[in-house]
Scaffold this motif. Sequence first.
Motif, PDB file in Angstrom:
ATOM      1  N   PRO A 155      39.718  35.393  47.582  1.00 40.59           N
ATOM      2  CA  PRO A 155      40.735  34.977  46.616  1.00 40.59           C
ATOM      3  C   PRO A 155      41.080  33.494  46.682  1.00 40.59           C
ATOM      4  N   SER A 156      40.865  32.846  47.848  1.00 41.38           N
ATOM      5  CA  SER A 156      41.212  31.427  47.951  1.00 41.38           C
ATOM      6  C   SER A 156      40.315  30.554  47.083  1.00 41.38           C
ATOM      7  N   SER A 157      39.170  31.090  46.636  1.00 40.97           N
ATOM      8  CA  SER A 157      38.287  30.303  45.766  1.00 40.97           C
ATOM      9  C   SER A 157      38.680  30.420  44.296  1.00 40.97           C
ATOM     10  N   ILE A 158      39.677  31.244  44.010  1.00 37.92           N
ATOM     11  CA  ILE A 158      40.143  31.471  42.640  1.00 37.92           C
ATOM     12  C   ILE A 158      41.367  30.586  42.395  1.00 37.92           C
ATOM     13  N   PRO A 159      41.440  29.925  41.233  1.00 38.57           N
ATOM     14  CA  PRO A 159      42.600  29.063  40.979  1.00 38.57           C
ATOM     15  C   PRO A 159      43.899  29.860  40.861  1.00 38.57           C
ATOM     16  N   GLU A 160      44.974  29.250  41.299  1.00 37.04           N
ATOM     17  CA  GLU A 160      46.305  29.850  41.193  1.00 37.04           C
ATOM     18  C   GLU A 160      46.751  29.827  39.736  1.00 37.04           C
ATOM     19  N   TRP A 161      47.372  30.902  39.272  1.00 37.29           N
ATOM     20  CA  TRP A 161      47.888  30.951  37.906  1.00 37.29           C
ATOM     21  C   TRP A 161      48.968  29.894  37.739  1.00 37.29           C
ATOM     22  N   ALA A 162      48.941  29.223  36.631  1.00 33.62           N
ATOM     23  CA  ALA A 162      49.975  28.247  36.287  1.00 33.62           C
ATOM     24  C   ALA A 162      50.454  28.584  34.880  1.00 33.62           C
ATOM     25  N   PRO A 163      51.753  28.505  34.635  1.00 32.17           N
ATOM     26  CA  PRO A 163      52.240  28.816  33.288  1.00 32.17           C
ATOM     27  C   PRO A 163      51.539  27.932  32.254  1.00 32.17           C
ATOM     28  N   PRO A 164      50.825  28.549  31.327  1.00 40.59           N
ATOM     29  CA  PRO A 164      50.123  27.750  30.319  1.00 40.59           C
ATOM     30  C   PRO A 164      51.052  27.346  29.189  1.00 40.59           C
ATOM     31  N   SER A 165      50.646  26.300  28.497  1.00 37.65           N
ATOM     32  CA  SER A 165      51.357  25.917  27.279  1.00 37.65           C
ATOM     33  C   SER A 165      50.624  26.563  26.114  1.00 37.65           C
ATOM     34  N   ASN A 166      51.152  26.429  24.933  1.00 44.29           N
ATOM     35  CA  ASN A 166      50.466  26.951  23.750  1.00 44.29           C
ATOM     36  C   ASN A 166      49.138  26.247  23.517  1.00 44.29           C
ATOM     37  N   GLU A 167      48.988  25.023  24.071  1.00 43.29           N
ATOM     38  CA  GLU A 167      47.737  24.286  23.897  1.00 43.29           C
ATOM     39  C   GLU A 167      46.707  24.628  24.960  1.00 43.29           C
ATOM     40  N   ASN A 168      47.097  25.369  26.001  1.00 48.75           N
ATOM     41  CA  ASN A 168      46.161  25.645  27.075  1.00 48.75           C
ATOM     42  C   ASN A 168      46.321  27.077  27.591  1.00 48.75           C
ATOM     43  N   PRO A 169      46.174  28.092  26.707  1.00 41.10           N
ATOM     44  CA  PRO A 169      46.300  29.477  27.159  1.00 41.10           C
ATOM     45  C   PRO A 169      45.055  29.908  27.941  1.00 41.10           C
ATOM     46  N   ALA A 177      39.296  35.043  32.009  1.00 35.89           N
ATOM     47  CA  ALA A 177      39.785  34.084  33.012  1.00 35.89           C
ATOM     48  C   ALA A 177      40.232  34.848  34.253  1.00 35.89           C
ATOM     49  N   ILE A 178      39.935  34.305  35.414  1.00 38.84           N
ATOM     50  CA  ILE A 178      40.315  34.909  36.689  1.00 38.84           C
ATOM     51  C   ILE A 178      41.295  33.965  37.382  1.00 38.84           C
ATOM     52  N   VAL A 179      42.442  34.499  37.815  1.00 36.65           N
ATOM     53  CA  VAL A 179      43.470  33.695  38.485  1.00 36.65           C
ATOM     54  C   VAL A 179      44.068  34.478  39.650  1.00 36.65           C
ATOM     55  N   ARG A 180      44.697  33.730  40.568  1.00 34.49           N
ATOM     56  CA  ARG A 180      45.481  34.326  41.648  1.00 34.49           C
ATOM     57  C   ARG A 180      46.953  34.210  41.276  1.00 34.49           C
ATOM     58  N   HIS A 181      47.717  35.264  41.592  1.00 37.03           N
ATOM     59  CA  HIS A 181      49.157  35.202  41.346  1.00 37.03           C
ATOM     60  C   HIS A 181      49.845  36.261  42.194  1.00 37.03           C
ATOM     61  N   ASN A 182      50.853  35.821  42.944  1.00 35.91           N
ATOM     62  CA  ASN A 182      51.630  36.725  43.802  1.00 35.91           C
ATOM     63  C   ASN A 182      50.742  37.554  44.732  1.00 35.91           C
ATOM     64  N   GLY A 183      49.747  36.895  45.334  1.00 35.38           N
ATOM     65  CA  GLY A 183      48.894  37.554  46.313  1.00 35.38           C
ATOM     66  C   GLY A 183      47.839  38.477  45.751  1.00 35.38           C
TER      67      GLY A 183
END
Length: 148
Positions: free
Chosen positions: A94-108, A113-119
């Motif tokens: 999982p450490s090789s996967i980017p952490e989820w970041a709140p996207p804007s409407n311009e960057n959903p 897409a694969i992300v890490r969030h809350n473990g």
Amino acid sequence: MALTEDEESMVRALIAIYKTQAPSLSTDVASRAAALFAAWDGDGHAYAEGERVSYEGELYICLTPHASQADWAPTAAPSLWAKAIDYASSGGDPSSIPEWAPPSNENPYPKGAIVRHNGKVWESLVNTNVWEPGAQGTETVWREVTEG
């Protein structure tokens, strides 16, 4: 050993068949076969949301419809492109996967897409995903891949 002309012709035909099937590949499989997708074209090409392209040996997914420009390459325009990530090839790390970041409407987040969030590791099930993975009511837009 060199191929005969008939063998070369057969190889070209097989590659053409694989390329026609490439759009139906899942993101994890497609990201391991970026060469099957058309190379990114920065000369006014009309890209559709969800369209995948090869760029610098990597696979990218179009986030929003646009006509390309030379300075809007996938690595230079994160509001237009997201790199396809193959979770399987990370060895499940999982450490090789980017952490989820709140996207804007311009960057959903795009579908796949694969992300890490809350473990945990999550996969987006839809294009233009702006929802937080694991939040109540997001079961149809995010799928838990594994615990991290």
